[in-house]
Motif scaffolding. Sequence first.
Motif, PDB file in Angstrom:
ATOM      1  N   VAL A 236      47.134 -13.045  87.444  1.00  0.00           N
ATOM      2  CA  VAL A 236      48.293 -12.279  87.890  1.00  0.00           C
ATOM      3  C   VAL A 236      48.754 -11.422  86.719  1.00  0.00           C
ATOM      4  N   SER A 237      49.419 -10.343  87.029  1.00  0.00           N
ATOM      5  CA  SER A 237      49.846  -9.403  85.997  1.00  0.00           C
ATOM      6  C   SER A 237      50.841 -10.046  85.033  1.00  0.00           C
TER       7      SER A 237
ATOM      8  N   GLN B 254      41.261  -5.896  77.081  1.00  0.00           N
ATOM      9  CA  GLN B 254      41.961  -6.696  78.083  1.00  0.00           C
ATOM     10  C   GLN B 254      42.296  -8.047  77.453  1.00  0.00           C
ATOM     11  N   ILE B 255      43.443  -8.606  77.850  1.00  0.00           N
ATOM     12  CA  ILE B 255      43.905  -9.890  77.315  1.00  0.00           C
ATOM     13  C   ILE B 255      44.172 -10.854  78.458  1.00  0.00           C
ATOM     14  N   PHE B 256      43.735 -12.103  78.277  1.00  0.00           N
ATOM     15  CA  PHE B 256      43.933 -13.153  79.271  1.00  0.00           C
ATOM     16  C   PHE B 256      44.760 -14.275  78.667  1.00  0.00           C
ATOM     17  N   ILE B 257      45.786 -14.702  79.374  1.00  0.00           N
ATOM     18  CA  ILE B 257      46.616 -15.828  78.954  1.00  0.00           C
ATOM     19  C   ILE B 257      46.251 -17.028  79.818  1.00  0.00           C
TER      20      ILE B 257
ATOM     21  N   VAL C 288      47.186  -6.977  80.410  1.00  0.00           N
ATOM     22  CA  VAL C 288      47.383  -8.397  80.116  1.00  0.00           C
ATOM     23  C   VAL C 288      47.521  -9.136  81.443  1.00  0.00           C
ATOM     24  N   THR C 289      46.737 -10.189  81.644  1.00  0.00           N
ATOM     25  CA  THR C 289      46.853 -10.983  82.859  1.00  0.00           C
ATOM     26  C   THR C 289      47.001 -12.449  82.498  1.00  0.00           C
ATOM     27  N   GLU C 290      47.724 -13.174  83.351  1.00  0.00           N
ATOM     28  CA  GLU C 290      47.892 -14.610  83.177  1.00  0.00           C
ATOM     29  C   GLU C 290      47.025 -15.334  84.195  1.00  0.00           C
ATOM     30  N   VAL C 291      46.319 -16.343  83.730  1.00  0.00           N
ATOM     31  CA  VAL C 291      45.467 -17.149  84.603  1.00  0.00           C
ATOM     32  C   VAL C 291      46.318 -18.297  85.148  1.00  0.00           C
ATOM     33  N   VAL C 292      46.484 -18.348  86.472  1.00  0.00           N
ATOM     34  CA  VAL C 292      47.397 -19.328  87.074  1.00  0.00           C
ATOM     35  C   VAL C 292      46.696 -20.084  88.208  1.00  0.00           C
ATOM     36  N   PRO C 293      47.135 -21.336  88.448  1.00  0.00           N
ATOM     37  CA  PRO C 293      46.600 -22.079  89.603  1.00  0.00           C
ATOM     38  C   PRO C 293      46.997 -21.370  90.893  1.00  0.00           C
ATOM     39  N   GLN C 294      46.032 -21.140  91.745  1.00  0.00           N
ATOM     40  CA  GLN C 294      46.301 -20.440  92.999  1.00  0.00           C
ATOM     41  C   GLN C 294      45.121 -20.673  93.932  1.00  0.00           C
ATOM     42  N   GLN C 295      45.410 -20.787  95.217  1.00  0.00           N
ATOM     43  CA  GLN C 295      44.328 -20.984  96.169  1.00  0.00           C
ATOM     44  C   GLN C 295      43.435 -19.750  96.191  1.00  0.00           C
ATOM     45  N   VAL C 296      42.141 -19.987  96.106  1.00  0.00           N
ATOM     46  CA  VAL C 296      41.173 -18.902  96.027  1.00  0.00           C
ATOM     47  C   VAL C 296      40.121 -19.062  97.122  1.00  0.00           C
ATOM     48  N   THR C 297      39.784 -17.977  97.775  1.00  0.00           N
ATOM     49  CA  THR C 297      38.664 -17.967  98.708  1.00  0.00           C
ATOM     50  C   THR C 297      37.464 -17.379  97.981  1.00  0.00           C
TER      51      THR C 297
END
Length: 219
Positions: A72-73, A100-103, A176-185
């Motif tokens: 997510v942004s 690009q940066i990932f958190i 910059v994006t944050e990696v978060v728990p989320q339902q994924v298809t």
Amino acid sequence: MNQHSLRRLVYATLLATLATPLTVQAQAKAAPPIDGIIGKLQAFDGKTLDVATSSGVVHVVVKGHLTTYKQVSSDLSHVAAAPYIGVASAEQDGKQVAKQIFIFPMELRGAAEGSVLTDPPGASSHSRMTNGSVSRPAGSHSRMTNGTVQNSNGTTLVVNYQDGSQTISVPPGVPVTEVVPQQVTFTPGDAVYATTKKLPDGTLVTDKIFQFVPAAASH
């Protein structure tokens, strides 16, 4: 997408652990590495997955409750306090410049830990953790760095990992994006990272899968 392109996308997309030196002198310790695989999803039925990696297709069994992640942004203000980051960067004028940066969340601290070139040997340009379609000048070098933030001043990052550190310049407007728990298809062809553990019989199992998406589509 061929294997070289996939490696460039994945390393550039995930394994980029952000390191931006801010005035904060955190001196964070490197994260203990987490075993895992990264590559192109071939098949997923909720119980098992097959992932095409640079060394071949790997079969993994889902064990326990599965947590899936996507991006997510976010913005640079969240980088200095991040438990773990990934940075896709390219070499320009002798220095690494973030593309690009990932958190990453605490439970993924140590995922794909390190700093690696992402282009195949012998290529005219080399990536360390450059996201898919980022263009680079000929002869530039790209890499993907995952680790903990040592310090950051908003324009420079220092990322620590097990056997060293990487200083990376951060230009204005870097995604910059944050990696978060989320339902994924999941769909065959997705770029994914799965944490893994090996059972005594050699079976690889996972309970965490991260779906990589292009920066423009990760909001």
